[in-house]
Design an enzyme around this catalytic site. Structure first.
Site, PDB file in Angstrom:
ATOM      1  N   GLU A 283       0.856  -1.193   0.000  1.00  0.00           N
ATOM      2  CA  GLU A 283       0.000   0.000   0.000  1.00  0.00           C
ATOM      3  C   GLU A 283       0.883   1.231   0.000  1.00  0.00           C
ATOM      4  O   GLU A 283       2.008   1.184   0.500  1.00  0.00           O
ATOM      5  CB  GLU A 283      -0.855   0.047   1.286  1.00  0.00           C
ATOM      6  CG  GLU A 283      -1.948  -0.982   1.354  1.00  0.00           C
ATOM      7  CD  GLU A 283      -2.653  -0.994   2.720  1.00  0.00           C
ATOM      8  OE1 GLU A 283      -2.267  -0.235   3.624  1.00  0.00           O
ATOM      9  OE2 GLU A 283      -3.592  -1.781   2.858  1.00  0.00           O
ATOM     10  N   LYS A 285       2.366   4.461   1.455  1.00  0.00           N
ATOM     11  CA  LYS A 285       2.539   4.936   2.826  1.00  0.00           C
ATOM     12  C   LYS A 285       2.345   6.451   2.794  1.00  0.00           C
ATOM     13  O   LYS A 285       3.225   7.188   2.360  1.00  0.00           O
ATOM     14  CB  LYS A 285       3.933   4.576   3.359  1.00  0.00           C
ATOM     15  CG  LYS A 285       4.126   4.972   4.801  1.00  0.00           C
ATOM     16  CD  LYS A 285       5.490   4.528   5.304  1.00  0.00           C
ATOM     17  CE  LYS A 285       5.615   4.696   6.802  1.00  0.00           C
ATOM     18  NZ  LYS A 285       5.291   6.030   7.276  1.00  0.00           N
ATOM     19  N   ARG A 290      -1.889   9.935  11.557  1.00  0.00           N
ATOM     20  CA  ARG A 290      -2.772   8.784  11.698  1.00  0.00           C
ATOM     21  C   ARG A 290      -4.092   9.226  12.315  1.00  0.00           C
ATOM     22  O   ARG A 290      -4.100  10.000  13.271  1.00  0.00           O
ATOM     23  CB  ARG A 290      -2.122   7.726  12.595  1.00  0.00           C
ATOM     24  CG  ARG A 290      -2.798   6.377  12.469  1.00  0.00           C
ATOM     25  CD  ARG A 290      -1.831   5.293  12.802  1.00  0.00           C
ATOM     26  NE  ARG A 290      -2.382   3.983  12.541  1.00  0.00           N
ATOM     27  CZ  ARG A 290      -1.650   2.884  12.591  1.00  0.00           C
ATOM     28  NH1 ARG A 290      -0.374   2.935  12.871  1.00  0.00           N
ATOM     29  NH2 ARG A 290      -2.193   1.715  12.358  1.00  0.00           N
ATOM     30  N   GLU A 338      -5.083   7.476   7.407  1.00  0.00           N
ATOM     31  CA  GLU A 338      -4.101   8.559   7.465  1.00  0.00           C
ATOM     32  C   GLU A 338      -4.800   9.809   6.927  1.00  0.00           C
ATOM     33  O   GLU A 338      -5.423   9.761   5.861  1.00  0.00           O
ATOM     34  CB  GLU A 338      -2.883   8.183   6.596  1.00  0.00           C
ATOM     35  CG  GLU A 338      -1.701   9.104   6.731  1.00  0.00           C
ATOM     36  CD  GLU A 338      -0.799   8.814   7.943  1.00  0.00           C
ATOM     37  OE1 GLU A 338      -1.129   7.964   8.790  1.00  0.00           O
ATOM     38  OE2 GLU A 338       0.253   9.471   8.043  1.00  0.00           O
ATOM     39  N   GLU A 437       5.404   8.620   1.345  1.00  0.00           N
ATOM     40  CA  GLU A 437       6.702   8.375   1.991  1.00  0.00           C
ATOM     41  C   GLU A 437       7.348   7.075   1.535  1.00  0.00           C
ATOM     42  O   GLU A 437       8.488   6.807   1.882  1.00  0.00           O
ATOM     43  CB  GLU A 437       6.444   8.233   3.491  1.00  0.00           C
ATOM     44  CG  GLU A 437       7.000   9.329   4.339  1.00  0.00           C
ATOM     45  CD  GLU A 437       6.960   8.899   5.797  1.00  0.00           C
ATOM     46  OE1 GLU A 437       7.950   9.139   6.491  1.00  0.00           O
ATOM     47  OE2 GLU A 437       5.951   8.307   6.239  1.00  0.00           O
ATOM     48  N   LYS A 442       2.103  -5.583   3.730  1.00  0.00           N
ATOM     49  CA  LYS A 442       1.362  -6.263   4.805  1.00  0.00           C
ATOM     50  C   LYS A 442       0.950  -7.678   4.400  1.00  0.00           C
ATOM     51  O   LYS A 442       0.547  -7.892   3.252  1.00  0.00           O
ATOM     52  CB  LYS A 442       0.092  -5.465   5.128  1.00  0.00           C
ATOM     53  CG  LYS A 442       0.354  -4.017   5.491  1.00  0.00           C
ATOM     54  CD  LYS A 442      -0.952  -3.248   5.672  1.00  0.00           C
ATOM     55  CE  LYS A 442      -0.687  -1.816   6.073  1.00  0.00           C
ATOM     56  NZ  LYS A 442      -1.926  -1.045   6.239  1.00  0.00           N
ATOM     57  N   LYS A 461       7.612  -1.442   6.670  1.00  0.00           N
ATOM     58  CA  LYS A 461       7.596  -0.135   5.994  1.00  0.00           C
ATOM     59  C   LYS A 461       8.844   0.004   5.135  1.00  0.00           C
ATOM     60  O   LYS A 461       9.938  -0.377   5.556  1.00  0.00           O
ATOM     61  CB  LYS A 461       7.467   1.018   6.991  1.00  0.00           C
ATOM     62  CG  LYS A 461       8.419   0.977   8.166  1.00  0.00           C
ATOM     63  CD  LYS A 461       8.124   2.114   9.161  1.00  0.00           C
ATOM     64  CE  LYS A 461       8.984   1.974  10.402  1.00  0.00           C
ATOM     65  NZ  LYS A 461       8.743   2.953  11.442  1.00  0.00           N
TER      66      LYS A 461
HETATM   67  P1  ATP Z   1       7.089   4.386  14.343  1.00  0.00           P
HETATM   68  O1  ATP Z   1       8.375   5.115  14.047  1.00  0.00           O
HETATM   69  O2  ATP Z   1       6.770   4.268  15.798  1.00  0.00           O
HETATM   70  O3  ATP Z   1       6.880   3.156  13.553  1.00  0.00           O
HETATM   71  P2  ATP Z   1       5.868   6.561  13.077  1.00  0.00           P
HETATM   72  O4  ATP Z   1       4.699   7.286  13.617  1.00  0.00           O
HETATM   73  O5  ATP Z   1       7.174   7.262  13.049  1.00  0.00           O
HETATM   74  O6  ATP Z   1       5.926   5.265  13.844  1.00  0.00           O
HETATM   75  P3  ATP Z   1       6.250   5.368  10.554  1.00  0.00           P
HETATM   76  O7  ATP Z   1       7.278   4.451  11.029  1.00  0.00           O
HETATM   77  O8  ATP Z   1       6.666   6.422   9.619  1.00  0.00           O
HETATM   78  O9  ATP Z   1       5.440   6.040  11.696  1.00  0.00           O
HETATM   79  O10 ATP Z   1       5.107   4.461   9.833  1.00  0.00           O
HETATM   80  C1  ATP Z   1       3.912   4.086  10.324  1.00  0.00           C
HETATM   81  C2  ATP Z   1       2.851   5.155  10.063  1.00  0.00           C
HETATM   82  O11 ATP Z   1       2.584   5.305   8.676  1.00  0.00           O
HETATM   83  C3  ATP Z   1       1.502   4.781  10.623  1.00  0.00           C
HETATM   84  O12 ATP Z   1       1.431   5.070  11.978  1.00  0.00           O
HETATM   85  C4  ATP Z   1       0.526   5.598   9.787  1.00  0.00           C
HETATM   86  O13 ATP Z   1       0.324   6.845  10.411  1.00  0.00           O
HETATM   87  C5  ATP Z   1       1.277   5.848   8.486  1.00  0.00           C
HETATM   88  N1  ATP Z   1       0.666   5.208   7.304  1.00  0.00           N
HETATM   89  C6  ATP Z   1       0.534   5.813   6.106  1.00  0.00           C
HETATM   90  N2  ATP Z   1       0.004   4.990   5.200  1.00  0.00           N
HETATM   91  C7  ATP Z   1      -0.255   3.822   5.823  1.00  0.00           C
HETATM   92  C8  ATP Z   1      -0.807   2.580   5.398  1.00  0.00           C
HETATM   93  N3  ATP Z   1      -1.182   2.360   4.147  1.00  0.00           N
HETATM   94  N4  ATP Z   1      -0.900   1.594   6.334  1.00  0.00           N
HETATM   95  C9  ATP Z   1      -0.502   1.795   7.606  1.00  0.00           C
HETATM   96  N5  ATP Z   1       0.041   2.949   8.054  1.00  0.00           N
HETATM   97  C10 ATP Z   1       0.171   3.963   7.179  1.00  0.00           C
END
Ligand code: ATP
Length: 628
Positions: A283, A285, A290, A338, A437, A442, A461
């Site tokens: 998917e 990102k 969130r 998101e 990003e 998944k 990710k």
């Molecule tokens: P962490 O560093 O604790 O993992 P973070 O808040 O810094 O969390 P990231 O690592 O950048 O986040 O990635 C996870 C975040 O990406 C999710 O919390 C969500 O907000 C965002 N996101 C965007 N698109 C998606 C998607 N398709 N599925 C799940 N999360 C997504």
């Protein structure tokens, strides 16, 4: 290692006003906790307090702990508090300011000022409940209304959001279990049973009760985290007792879930190795905020942040549009999404920086400057049923059959299924070209349930930065600073950063970051404390002792050149090296993470993982290295 549980016999006297739990008794418990670093002692002070509450005023149990999801940090500015204190004690703001320069802690000054104050009548003591209600009211207010409140010593600290005494969630859970074991509330009437038991059987019974309660809490809070809040657990515990607890704590709209989190990867090859032979989906990102959107049975729509904070006030536009995005027959849901800044004119996604300029409070739809589009990627609850145990495939089918898309307002996250590196690479490139990003990859069918609060290896990710070889950023807590020299005189020159070790429940230093934004100086100045608390793991070396200390409040996202073993810094001590920590080289400030609490900062195991990953020769991470 648990302290011996002592049976405390039930008082038979009727309840009087004195048996109400005074806020003073909670503060006394906090003070005792603040003065020790021994975990067993902390647990036993807290247990004693909880036992007293359960026995005498069970209604005060929840306010004593405070619900998590609405428990916003109040963080009221110092000058407003000084005015409130002046009003409450009959002193002048000038006199309080002068004291502040000398003593530095508003709580201590408040206590001294109240002590000196002449009163016609002794005021009624505050109760835990009245303070909690007042704090809740203040959390919903802004500005001058706060002046009407009349607070004492620890209350000043609660208001400033500085009441961090090294008390972590785990310790509260254990103490609560112990208290419940001693005073099983509600129907079980354990006391009566106890009286018939011999001392040894009584001890065994209590130990067993502790085990049951802990297991229920663990299941709810750690394994599933469907119920992150004490709001539901405490009343259920009081009403139904420990044995019936699980039955009465179910996921429901209006109570946010802790979100599922993803593991970082270093390349697409990592992803393919990890998911070999498994059905998976890619998917986009999206780079926004969130948003967990709930439709409650009574028709209300609520929006919660990554941190379970209520964002409904920030997003009235989302709340207004949701009813038109559901198909007929949908009465309740929990969506994982998101919220992304959206350019209406050009119909495209805008960078995160644009979203971060959006107002948080008192937002009126007509005044909104930054429009958002919701990208929904998961459905966790629908029409009375929790879906977290279902596979992503099933959840996604239900998502698509229950909601309808409105371009630029509400869309499903773009997804693609393919095992080919080329296809995935093209999809990644397209996501980046579309201002995203990177990708989230998944599992779709097997091991594809939604795991609240877990950093699961079923979600990976892939960020564009990893591909450039720069690595992921870290989210660290700012705990101290050196005063600036030369051009930076009058502000801070370098900031001391720390990660959080959730096992040891302490903040461990990772190194200094040069930064000179005035906003950061202004923000951090409000969180200065006299001395480092016992839960800061810091070196005695004078070179790393900052000039000022901050309470653990502000989280920064930083990027470092690399990580190295350090003789002075304490991050991840005992994980990579038995006696040395890990430090960051040249950490660079990226942004303030106000969607993360300090306990949500990068933890010690993650720092160790970052260190190990950078030292791997091969780009492929082994399975067990995915585990933090
Ligand atoms: P962490 O560093 O604790 O993992 P973070 O808040 O810094 O969390 P990231 O690592 O950048 O986040 O990635 C996870 C975040 O990406 C999710 O919390 C969500 O907000 C965002 N996101 C965007 N698109 C998606 C998607 N398709 N599925 C799940 N999360 C997504």
């Amino acid at each position: 290692n648990e302290p011996k549980i002592e049976f405390i016999s039930k008082k038979t006297e009727p309840k009087t006003d004195q048996q109400i739990i005074s806020y003073g008794s909670l503060c006394e418990t906090f003070e005792k906790i603040e003065n020790t670093t021994k975990r067993l002692e902390i647990t036993s002070y807290l247990t004693k307090f909880f036992v007293n509450v359960i026995e005498n005023a069970p209604d005060s149990l929840l306010p004593s702990i405070g619900p998590e999801y609405d428990g916003k940090e109040l963080g009221i500015g110092e000058s407003l508090l000084m005015k409130a204190l002046a009003g409450a004690t009959g002193r002048t703001v000038k006199a309080i300011k002068a004291d502040m320069e000398e003593k530095g802690d508003l709580g201590t000054i408040a206590q001294a000022s109240k002590g000196k104050q002449m009163m016609m009548m002794k005021p009624k003591p505050h109760t835990v409940n009245s303070v909690f209600e007042a704090l809740k009211t203040i959390a919903n207010f802004s500005g001058a209304s706060v002046l009407e409140f009349n607070y004492g010593h620890n209350k000043e600290k609660s208001l400033e959001g500085k009441l961090r005494i090294g008390l972590a969630h785990q310790t509260i859970l254990i103490a609560l279990s112990h208290a419940v074991a001693q005073k099983e509330p509600g129907k079980l009437n354990v006391d009566k049973e106890y009286l018939k038991l011999s001392e040894s059987k009584r001890q065994a019974y209590l130990a067993e009760t502790v085990a049951i309660v802990k297991q229920v809490f663990r299941q709810i809070n750690i394994d599933f985290s469907e119920i992150p809040s004490y709001d539901m657990i405490i009343p259920a515990l009081l009403e139904h007792g420990s044995r019936e607890l699980a039955k009465h704590c179910q996921l429901s709209p209006g109570i946010p879930l802790k979100p599922m989190l993803a593991h970082p990867t270093k390349s697409l090859t990592d992803v393919l190795n990890r998911f070999e032979g498994v059905a998976f989906t890619c998917e986009y990102k999206y780079d926004g905020e969130r948003a967990q959107i709930h439709l409650l049975k009574d028709g209300r729509v609520m929006v919660y942040s990554r941190n379970s904070e209520n964002l409904s006030e920030k997003y009235p536009d989302i709340i207004e549009r949701m009813p038109s995005c559901v198909n007929p027959g949908i009465k309740s849901f929990v969506l994982d999404c998101e919220a992304v800044a959206w350019d209406i004119k050009h119909q495209c996604i805008l960078p995160f920086q644009v979203l971060s300029t959006r107002k948080r409070k008192d937002v009126q739809t007509k005044d909104i400057q930054v429009q958002v589009c919701i990208f929904a990627f998961d459905l966790l609850y629908l029409n009375g049923e929790a879906l977290v145990k279902e596979s992503l495939k099933k959840r996604r089918e239900l998502l698509k059959s229950s909601f309808k898309e409105f371009p630029g307002q509400f869309e499903f996250a773009k997804s693609m299924e393919s095992n080919s590196v080329d296809d995935i690479q093209n999809f990644l490139d397209a996501s980046i070209a579309g201002n995203c990003e990177g990708l989230m990859v998944k599992t779709l069918e097997v091991e594809a349930s939604y795991e609240p609060s877990k950093r699961s290896r079923n979600w990976l990710k892939v960020k564009k930065d990893y591909i450039n070889g720069m690595g992921d950023s870290l989210d660290l807590v700012v705990i101290g600073a050196f005063m600036g020299k030369g051009k930076r005189t009058g502000t801070y020159g370098a900031y001391l950063l720390a990660c959080y070790d959730d096992d040891k429940e302490e903040y461990q230093t990772t190194g200094f970051s040069d930064e000179n934004l005035t906003e950061n100086y202004k923000l951090l100045k409000q969180h200065v404390i006299d001395s480092p608390p016992s839960y800061y793991a810091i070196s005695d070396s004078p070179n790393v002792r900052p000039d000022v200390w901050f309470s653990p409040t502000v989280v920064w996202e930083v990027k470092a050149a690399d990580l190295s073993i350090s003789p002075v810094h304490k991050a991840a001590i005992g994980i990579v090296d038995p006696s040395k920590g890990i430090s960051l080289r040249f950490p660079r400030f990226i942004r303030v993470r106000d969607d993360k609490t300090p306990e949500n900062a990068t933890n010690a195991t993650q720092v160790a993982e970052f260190y190990n990953a950078q030292n791997l020769n091969s780009v492929t991470l082994q399975d067990d290295e995915f585990e933090y």
